[in-house]
Design a protein around this motif. Structure first.
Motif, PDB file in Angstrom:
ATOM      1  N   ALA A  34       2.162  -5.983  -1.938  1.00  0.00           N
ATOM      2  CA  ALA A  34       1.455  -5.361  -3.312  1.00  0.00           C
ATOM      3  C   ALA A  34       0.249  -4.613  -3.157  1.00  0.00           C
ATOM      4  O   ALA A  34      -0.204  -3.963  -4.130  1.00  0.00           O
ATOM      5  CB  ALA A  34       1.214  -6.477  -4.459  1.00  0.00           C
ATOM      6  N   LEU A  35      -0.124  -4.419  -1.753  1.00  0.00           N
ATOM      7  CA  LEU A  35      -1.393  -3.487  -1.656  1.00  0.00           C
ATOM      8  C   LEU A  35      -0.887  -2.195  -1.846  1.00  0.00           C
ATOM      9  O   LEU A  35       0.279  -1.664  -1.337  1.00  0.00           O
ATOM     10  CB  LEU A  35      -1.830  -3.827  -0.154  1.00  0.00           C
ATOM     11  CG  LEU A  35      -2.650  -5.150  -0.303  1.00  0.00           C
ATOM     12  CD1 LEU A  35      -3.010  -5.130   1.297  1.00  0.00           C
ATOM     13  CD2 LEU A  35      -3.619  -5.179  -1.092  1.00  0.00           C
ATOM     14  N   SER A  36      -1.766  -1.072  -2.441  1.00  0.00           N
ATOM     15  CA  SER A  36      -1.515   0.210  -2.356  1.00  0.00           C
ATOM     16  C   SER A  36      -2.180   1.037  -1.255  1.00  0.00           C
ATOM     17  O   SER A  36      -3.055   0.654  -1.118  1.00  0.00           O
ATOM     18  CB  SER A  36      -1.994   0.932  -3.736  1.00  0.00           C
ATOM     19  OG  SER A  36      -2.381   0.279  -4.460  1.00  0.00           O
ATOM     20  N   VAL A  37      -1.395   1.660  -0.550  1.00  0.00           N
ATOM     21  CA  VAL A  37      -1.518   2.537   0.730  1.00  0.00           C
ATOM     22  C   VAL A  37      -2.383   4.010   0.109  1.00  0.00           C
ATOM     23  O   VAL A  37      -1.707   4.620  -0.561  1.00  0.00           O
ATOM     24  CB  VAL A  37      -0.557   2.731   1.547  1.00  0.00           C
ATOM     25  CG1 VAL A  37      -0.702   3.571   2.711  1.00  0.00           C
ATOM     26  CG2 VAL A  37       0.212   1.401   2.062  1.00  0.00           C
ATOM     27  N   ASP A  38      -3.619   4.066   0.569  1.00  0.00           N
ATOM     28  CA  ASP A  38      -4.221   5.283   0.393  1.00  0.00           C
ATOM     29  C   ASP A  38      -4.212   6.132   1.773  1.00  0.00           C
ATOM     30  O   ASP A  38      -4.248   7.481   1.470  1.00  0.00           O
ATOM     31  CB  ASP A  38      -5.774   5.110   0.393  1.00  0.00           C
ATOM     32  CG  ASP A  38      -6.102   4.216  -0.910  1.00  0.00           C
ATOM     33  OD1 ASP A  38      -5.262   4.582  -1.905  1.00  0.00           O
ATOM     34  OD2 ASP A  38      -6.934   3.289  -0.986  1.00  0.00           O
ATOM     35  N   ALA A  39      -3.922   5.812   2.940  1.00  0.00           N
ATOM     36  CA  ALA A  39      -3.867   6.742   3.798  1.00  0.00           C
ATOM     37  C   ALA A  39      -2.980   5.846   5.144  1.00  0.00           C
ATOM     38  O   ALA A  39      -2.996   4.577   5.284  1.00  0.00           O
ATOM     39  CB  ALA A  39      -5.107   6.922   4.520  1.00  0.00           C
ATOM     40  N   THR A  40      -2.398   6.782   5.973  1.00  0.00           N
ATOM     41  CA  THR A  40      -1.652   6.087   7.054  1.00  0.00           C
ATOM     42  C   THR A  40      -2.031   7.225   8.425  1.00  0.00           C
ATOM     43  O   THR A  40      -1.855   8.423   8.095  1.00  0.00           O
ATOM     44  CB  THR A  40       0.022   6.377   6.852  1.00  0.00           C
ATOM     45  OG1 THR A  40       0.373   7.629   6.554  1.00  0.00           O
ATOM     46  CG2 THR A  40       0.543   5.313   5.923  1.00  0.00           C
ATOM     47  N   HIS A  41      -2.060   6.432   9.457  1.00  0.00           N
ATOM     48  CA  HIS A  41      -2.271   7.115  10.737  1.00  0.00           C
ATOM     49  C   HIS A  41      -1.424   6.561  11.591  1.00  0.00           C
ATOM     50  O   HIS A  41      -1.436   5.429  11.984  1.00  0.00           O
ATOM     51  CB  HIS A  41      -3.728   7.011  11.195  1.00  0.00           C
ATOM     52  CG  HIS A  41      -4.687   7.204   9.997  1.00  0.00           C
ATOM     53  ND1 HIS A  41      -5.001   8.271   9.615  1.00  0.00           N
ATOM     54  CD2 HIS A  41      -5.468   6.318   9.199  1.00  0.00           C
ATOM     55  CE1 HIS A  41      -5.971   8.383   8.582  1.00  0.00           C
ATOM     56  NE2 HIS A  41      -6.365   7.109   8.219  1.00  0.00           N
ATOM     57  N   LEU A  42      -0.779   7.339  12.571  1.00  0.00           N
ATOM     58  CA  LEU A  42       0.022   6.973  13.564  1.00  0.00           C
ATOM     59  C   LEU A  42      -0.503   6.228  14.510  1.00  0.00           C
ATOM     60  O   LEU A  42      -1.687   6.848  14.925  1.00  0.00           O
ATOM     61  CB  LEU A  42       1.069   8.111  13.927  1.00  0.00           C
ATOM     62  CG  LEU A  42       1.890   7.645  15.187  1.00  0.00           C
ATOM     63  CD1 LEU A  42       3.162   6.911  14.541  1.00  0.00           C
ATOM     64  CD2 LEU A  42       2.391   8.906  15.775  1.00  0.00           C
ATOM     65  N   ILE A  43      -0.332   4.834  14.874  1.00  0.00           N
ATOM     66  CA  ILE A  43      -0.874   4.487  16.162  1.00  0.00           C
ATOM     67  C   ILE A  43      -0.115   4.911  17.538  1.00  0.00           C
ATOM     68  O   ILE A  43      -0.713   5.294  18.577  1.00  0.00           O
ATOM     69  CB  ILE A  43      -1.138   2.862  16.099  1.00  0.00           C
ATOM     70  CG1 ILE A  43      -1.729   2.510  14.952  1.00  0.00           C
ATOM     71  CG2 ILE A  43      -1.716   2.288  17.423  1.00  0.00           C
ATOM     72  CD1 ILE A  43      -1.926   1.069  14.575  1.00  0.00           C
ATOM     73  N   GLY A  44       1.114   4.873  17.354  1.00  0.00           N
ATOM     74  CA  GLY A  44       1.952   5.003  18.739  1.00  0.00           C
ATOM     75  C   GLY A  44       3.443   4.553  18.231  1.00  0.00           C
ATOM     76  O   GLY A  44       3.754   3.789  17.423  1.00  0.00           O
TER      77      GLY A  44
END
Ligand SMILES: [Zn+2]
Length: 183
Positions: free
Chosen positions: A102-112
């Motif tokens: 249920a958390l809203s995501v503000d940012a995504t960054h590729l790890i690998g």
């Protein structure tokens, strides 16, 4: 993410029983499950799985790990899920985090991108910054919040992703050995 594995037995196009047949491919003769009637081939390509290291920006940057309800041990892991048709991997990982916590995501960054041949999967791992009230989906039994420095990694696909993320943040990852889960 719960996965029920099914054996492919019939052609999805013409419903004939599949057979192990050798056919010349670009890489040479190759035996695969194929349809003797219409030539359909079961390629059995690895499935992309999205995984999230969830950093809770409203909880002091703690990392959320969750325990799958289908697992017997007290193992906490990354949030994972399959990509759906018509979405980008970034949208998919944000959707999975929302559906499962249920958390809203503000940012995504590729790890690998990580190998996970035991499950015939390819793991695409993201660091996700999220916030909000935590409500777990029925797939997950419980969650725990960890300081990044105290989290321990497992020696398999998503565990290596977590380790790489920790290293990028200046932490030396600690590994745990899971009995019967060597890969
Ligand atoms: Zn067929």
């Amino acid at each position: 993410m719960n996965v029920q594995r099914h054996e492919m037995r019939f052609c999805p196009s013409c419903a004939s029983p599949l057979a192990l047949l050798t056919v010349a491919e670009d890489g040479g003769p190759k035996e695969r499950l194929r349809c003797p009637a219409c030539g359909w081939t079961h390629w059995n390509n690895p499935t992309p799985v999205l995984a999230a290291v969830v950093e809770c920006s409203d909880r002091g940057g703690q990392i959320l790990l969750a325990r799958n309800a289908a697992w017997s041990g007290r193992m906490f892991a990354l949030i994972t899920g399959f990509m759906e048709a018509g979405e980008s991997p970034e949208d998919g990982v944000a959707r999975e985090v929302l559906e499962e916590t249920a958390l809203s995501v503000d940012a995504t960054h590729l790890i690998g991108v990580y190998d996970f041949q035991r499950m015939n999967q390819l793991i695409v791992a993201y660091h996700v910054v999220a916030r909000g009230e935590i409500r777990l989906s029925p797939e997950l039994a419980e969650y725990r919040l960890f300081e990044p420095a105290s989290v321990r990694c497992w020696r398999a696909g998503t565990g290596y992703a977590l380790a790489d993320w920790l290293r990028a943040r200046g932490h030396q990852p600690q590994f745990i050995e899971l009995p019967g889960r060597a890969s």
